[in-house]
Design an enzyme around this catalytic site. Sequence first.
Site, PDB file in Angstrom:
ATOM      1  N   ALA A   1       9.679 -64.416  23.863  1.00 37.49           N
ATOM      2  CA  ALA A   1      10.426 -63.782  24.961  1.00 37.49           C
ATOM      3  C   ALA A   1      11.557 -62.904  24.420  1.00 37.49           C
ATOM      4  O   ALA A   1      11.833 -61.832  24.972  1.00 37.49           O
ATOM      5  CB  ALA A   1      10.987 -64.846  25.894  1.00 37.49           C
TER       6      ALA A   1
ATOM      7  N   GLU B   1      20.926 -69.914  37.081  1.00 33.05           N
ATOM      8  CA  GLU B   1      19.513 -70.004  36.677  1.00 33.05           C
ATOM      9  C   GLU B   1      19.428 -70.776  35.367  1.00 33.05           C
ATOM     10  O   GLU B   1      20.174 -70.484  34.421  1.00 33.05           O
ATOM     11  CB  GLU B   1      18.923 -68.604  36.485  1.00 33.05           C
ATOM     12  CG  GLU B   1      17.453 -68.671  36.086  1.00 33.05           C
ATOM     13  CD  GLU B   1      16.891 -67.312  35.725  1.00 33.05           C
ATOM     14  OE1 GLU B   1      16.068 -66.793  36.479  1.00 33.05           O
ATOM     15  OE2 GLU B   1      17.285 -66.766  34.658  1.00 33.05           O
TER      16      GLU B   1
HETATM   17  P1  0O2 Z   1      18.480 -60.848  31.659  1.00 30.27           P
HETATM   18  O1  0O2 Z   1      19.815 -61.291  32.082  1.00 30.27           O
HETATM   19  O2  0O2 Z   1      18.521 -59.650  30.789  1.00 30.27           O
HETATM   20  O3  0O2 Z   1      17.654 -61.960  31.072  1.00 30.27           O
HETATM   21  P2  0O2 Z   1      12.958 -60.047  37.971  1.00 30.27           P
HETATM   22  O4  0O2 Z   1      12.660 -59.514  39.347  1.00 30.27           O
HETATM   23  O5  0O2 Z   1      11.739 -60.348  37.143  1.00 30.27           O
HETATM   24  O6  0O2 Z   1      13.995 -59.257  37.243  1.00 30.27           O
HETATM   25  P3  0O2 Z   1      13.671 -62.547  39.219  1.00 30.27           P
HETATM   26  O7  0O2 Z   1      12.606 -62.349  40.228  1.00 30.27           O
HETATM   27  O8  0O2 Z   1      15.078 -62.740  39.686  1.00 30.27           O
HETATM   28  O9  0O2 Z   1      13.696 -61.415  38.130  1.00 30.27           O
HETATM   29  O10 0O2 Z   1      13.364 -63.843  38.421  1.00 30.27           O
HETATM   30  P4  0O2 Z   1      12.433 -64.147  37.198  1.00 30.27           P
HETATM   31  O11 0O2 Z   1      11.119 -63.478  37.274  1.00 30.27           O
HETATM   32  O12 0O2 Z   1      12.430 -65.621  37.141  1.00 30.27           O
HETATM   33  O13 0O2 Z   1      13.222 -63.525  35.962  1.00 30.27           O
HETATM   34  C1  0O2 Z   1      14.487 -63.907  35.627  1.00 30.27           C
HETATM   35  C2  0O2 Z   1      14.694 -63.835  34.127  1.00 30.27           C
HETATM   36  O14 0O2 Z   1      13.572 -64.376  33.444  1.00 30.27           O
HETATM   37  C3  0O2 Z   1      14.817 -62.443  33.562  1.00 30.27           C
HETATM   38  O15 0O2 Z   1      16.127 -62.005  33.698  1.00 30.27           O
HETATM   39  C4  0O2 Z   1      14.441 -62.664  32.102  1.00 30.27           C
HETATM   40  O16 0O2 Z   1      15.504 -63.262  31.398  1.00 30.27           O
HETATM   41  C5  0O2 Z   1      13.341 -63.675  32.229  1.00 30.27           C
HETATM   42  N1  0O2 Z   1      12.040 -62.992  32.330  1.00 30.27           N
HETATM   43  C6  0O2 Z   1      11.276 -62.878  33.422  1.00 30.27           C
HETATM   44  N2  0O2 Z   1      10.141 -62.215  33.133  1.00 30.27           N
HETATM   45  C7  0O2 Z   1      10.188 -61.908  31.815  1.00 30.27           C
HETATM   46  C8  0O2 Z   1       9.283 -61.245  30.921  1.00 30.27           C
HETATM   47  O17 0O2 Z   1       8.202 -60.780  31.289  1.00 30.27           O
HETATM   48  N3  0O2 Z   1       9.695 -61.130  29.625  1.00 30.27           N
HETATM   49  C9  0O2 Z   1      10.870 -61.623  29.178  1.00 30.27           C
HETATM   50  N4  0O2 Z   1      11.183 -61.467  27.893  1.00 30.27           N
HETATM   51  N5  0O2 Z   1      11.734 -62.261  30.012  1.00 30.27           N
HETATM   52  C10 0O2 Z   1      11.402 -62.407  31.301  1.00 30.27           C
HETATM   53  P5  0O2 Z   1      16.474 -60.451  33.713  1.00 30.27           P
HETATM   54  O18 0O2 Z   1      16.715 -60.049  35.119  1.00 30.27           O
HETATM   55  O19 0O2 Z   1      15.475 -59.663  32.947  1.00 30.27           O
HETATM   56  O20 0O2 Z   1      17.860 -60.370  33.046  1.00 30.27           O
END
Ligand code: 0O2
Length: 270
Positions: free
Chosen positions: A152, A140
Amino acid sequence: MEIQLWRSILCPYELAVKELIVKFEHIITEHKLNDLYSPIEQVSGRVKSVSSILEKMQRKHIPMERMEEEVEDIAGVRIICQFEEDIETVASIIQNRSDMTIKSEKNYLKHIKQSGYRSYHLIIYYTVDTIDGPKKLQAEIQIRTMAMNFWATIEHSLQYKYKGDMPVHVAERLSKAADAIISLDKEMASVRNEIMDAQNSSQMQSNLVRDILLNIENLYKLSNKREVTKIQDEFLRVFKTKDLKQLERFHRQLDIIAEGYRAQAVSNDL
Ligand code: 0O2
């Protein structure tokens, strides 16, 4: 259930993150070397922790055998840009690369998340070479501005603190802060050209000084030492003027002198 050898599973992802960081950092270097503004300001990356992978698999009901297909962000790279406009440039750089294939995109700039989160995400396919041969995996890439990243990072820490149960007053403050970040990015975009000019001049000056000093050093080995000392004094005088045009002129003249000496050295060698 079969035992999961996490270290072996994650090893190619470690390699992918390292390689991707090197490649994106090299894009910054190439821009700087060519006196060009770099749309990438900073790059970082991480391999998702096992606990975070397991948590995501539980939340999304992903079976162990589907982990590598469905947890798309085991390898994660974050690209920070100065301006919102740069995000698109970076996305098209990635699109045009032969070593990365875009699988999907999530545009949280157009579709801001309810939390206020803004960023541009790409899932790419990337192949690493391991001792067992090539391995195609997913990574990603998050692309966002410094301001978006600031928001963020703070919001992510608060989410972790409150574990999905954020008090309303905190969420409201974050939402206001997200609006302020949108205004900040807009304001910065309006002075983008001025900022870019200033940064380009500074990079250009630094490249010119590097080339001039290299030429002086080479001349010192080949020509009259007293003459070279005079050239160095002249360089310091021009440098003090802080005038880029004068520095460019000096650089051109010095190039001609150095060229002459190189030609002489070659004919002497023959
Ligand atoms: P990490 O490794 O702690 O960063 P989701 O279902 O939202 O968990 P999805 O659908 O796989 O994830 O994809 P999405 O929505 O693109 O989110 C992937 C990553 O984007 C997240 O990783 C975060 O790093 C970032 N992100 C998404 N939404 C938010 C948000 O509302 N706030 C912040 N600060 N970051 C966000 P993870 O899984 O949280 O893991």
